[in-house]
Design a protein around this motif. Sequence first.
Motif, short mmCIF file in Angstrom:
data_model
loop_
_atom_site.label_atom_id
_atom_site.label_comp_id
_atom_site.label_asym_id
_atom_site.label_seq_id
_atom_site.Cartn_x
_atom_site.Cartn_y
_atom_site.Cartn_z
N ASP A 314 -110.40 -0.53 3.36
CA ASP A 314 -111.47 -1.08 2.53
C ASP A 314 -110.82 -2.00 1.50
N ARG A 355 -117.54 -8.14 17.83
CA ARG A 355 -117.03 -8.36 16.48
C ARG A 355 -116.21 -9.65 16.33
N LEU A 357 -115.64 -13.45 15.78
CA LEU A 357 -116.44 -14.46 15.11
C LEU A 357 -116.40 -15.81 15.81
N THR A 369 -109.60 -14.68 8.81
CA THR A 369 -110.34 -13.57 9.42
C THR A 369 -111.15 -14.11 10.58
N GLN A 372 -115.14 -9.37 12.62
CA GLN A 372 -115.91 -8.68 11.59
C GLN A 372 -115.20 -7.37 11.21
N ARG A 375 -115.01 -2.39 7.07
CA ARG A 375 -115.36 -1.95 5.73
C ARG A 375 -115.27 -3.04 4.68
N MET A 376 -115.21 -4.27 5.12
CA MET A 376 -115.19 -5.42 4.22
C MET A 376 -115.92 -6.57 4.88
N THR A 377 -116.23 -7.58 4.09
CA THR A 377 -116.72 -8.82 4.68
C THR A 377 -115.50 -9.66 5.09
N PRO A 378 -115.67 -10.60 6.00
CA PRO A 378 -114.55 -11.49 6.33
C PRO A 378 -113.97 -12.19 5.11
N ALA A 379 -114.83 -12.62 4.20
CA ALA A 379 -114.35 -13.30 2.99
C ALA A 379 -113.54 -12.37 2.11
N GLU A 380 -113.95 -11.11 2.00
CA GLU A 380 -113.20 -10.14 1.19
C GLU A 380 -111.82 -9.90 1.77
N GLU A 382 -109.99 -12.04 3.63
CA GLU A 382 -109.15 -13.21 3.38
C GLU A 382 -108.72 -13.29 1.92
#
Length: 472
Positions: A314, A355, A357, A369, A372, A375-380, A382
């Motif tokens: 996470d 999953r 992208l 990233t 998917q 436990r995080m978004t792709p932006a989180e 990266e």
Amino acid sequence: MRVKMILPALTEATSPLFRPVKYSLFPPLGLATLAGYLGDEDEVTLVDEHVEKVRTDDEPDLVVIQVYITSARRSYELADHYRARGAHVCLGGLHVTSLPAEAAEHADTIFTGPGEDTWPRFLADYRAGRPLARYDSRERTLAALPPVRRDLIRRGRYLVPNSIVVSRGCPHVCDFCYKEAFFEGGKSFYTQTVDAALSEIDRLPGRHLYFLDDHLFGNARFASALFDGMRGMGRLWQAAGTVKSVLAPDLLEKAVESGLRSLFVGFETVNAGNLAAQRKWQNIDRDYDAVVRRLRDLGVMVNASFVFGMDSDDASVFERTVEWAVGQGVETATFHIMTPYPGTRLYERMAAQGRLLHSDWDRYDTRHTVFQPARMTPAELEEGYWRAYRDFYRWKSIWQGASVKPTLRGQARHLAYAAGWKKFEPLWDLLIRARRTNQALPLLEAILSRRSAIRPTHVGMPSASDGGVRSR
């Protein structure tokens, strides 16, 4: 016969801002090894686009291109260009093995797997005028390997020109690794004979060596005999090993006695739940603190490798990983975003789960990233990856890591190595562009020579009661 061999540059290495020194660190040997099978009558050129430009106004008879995933677009561009000019174009490498149908659209001949058995067969067929469209590796041996054509390598363009490979593959089967796909259909780990490896080392000038093997310690009997043979050569060397191999009694001591001064270690994750999910069996139930302590006690610097984005991760994983690495006094760290490469079990699983992208191979570089996360978004993911690099290589972190070392010499060595790797990238860029990277080699050797081992009360395998970060 006029033969041109090309290693196209990976995407990051072509940055207009600055070029990380890792792409000028040592010469890759894949194409230079294949060149050893060519005859004295052949006119051969080898171009590594990471350190020199590729001229495309020539007219070779045969063009051989080694393809990685983030160089695929560039590789196909070069392949199409030379096919249009009448050359017979061969494509091989990790990406070709993973996606042979894609590569075949840009080649006259493709190769899957390692080339020690298929390349000589192709050369015989090509000279006879009947080359096949595809060659699949099946026989795995380094017994008749010719000397690497080091005369084709521009040694002055690399920080460490003495790279060497004495084995192929790895005995482990991690889900995110290309290895299983690349070596499918035959042995996935095999070595040269010890005598052949020592003879290759004898041929290398200077003092410093960089072993490019995926896992130099993978065959303990071979590694032990190799280190025995290297003792007394006066070499300094760097290599890659696993957590398990570091904790094995006696083998690491032999490596250090023969000149080991820096080791790349795949810790991969501080989350125990990730290890079984990725089939990273060799790390399960291992004491990570004990690994670093054992290397430090023997005067070996640590390049710790970590992968972010596994399903147990996470947003807290970045800070926890950096905190552990800095607290342990790890000299350098390499961070990666987990990347599902085509042909791996991880890719198959991600694809089945919907999953993935996209399939923009340029971004499958462990810095973006492309799936998917759980436990995080792709932006989180990266942003956390870049933050980990910034936090680990802050001056405050470098000083904190150095302070862990028990001697002033060890602290100075840590500061010089860690700061030199990341804090002076603009200077590295100047050296690379001026084609004087190798002029920094004496400084690197001086840092590696300042071994600061302490004498531990025991050097065998640490006990479970020693504490520290464990896989579970």
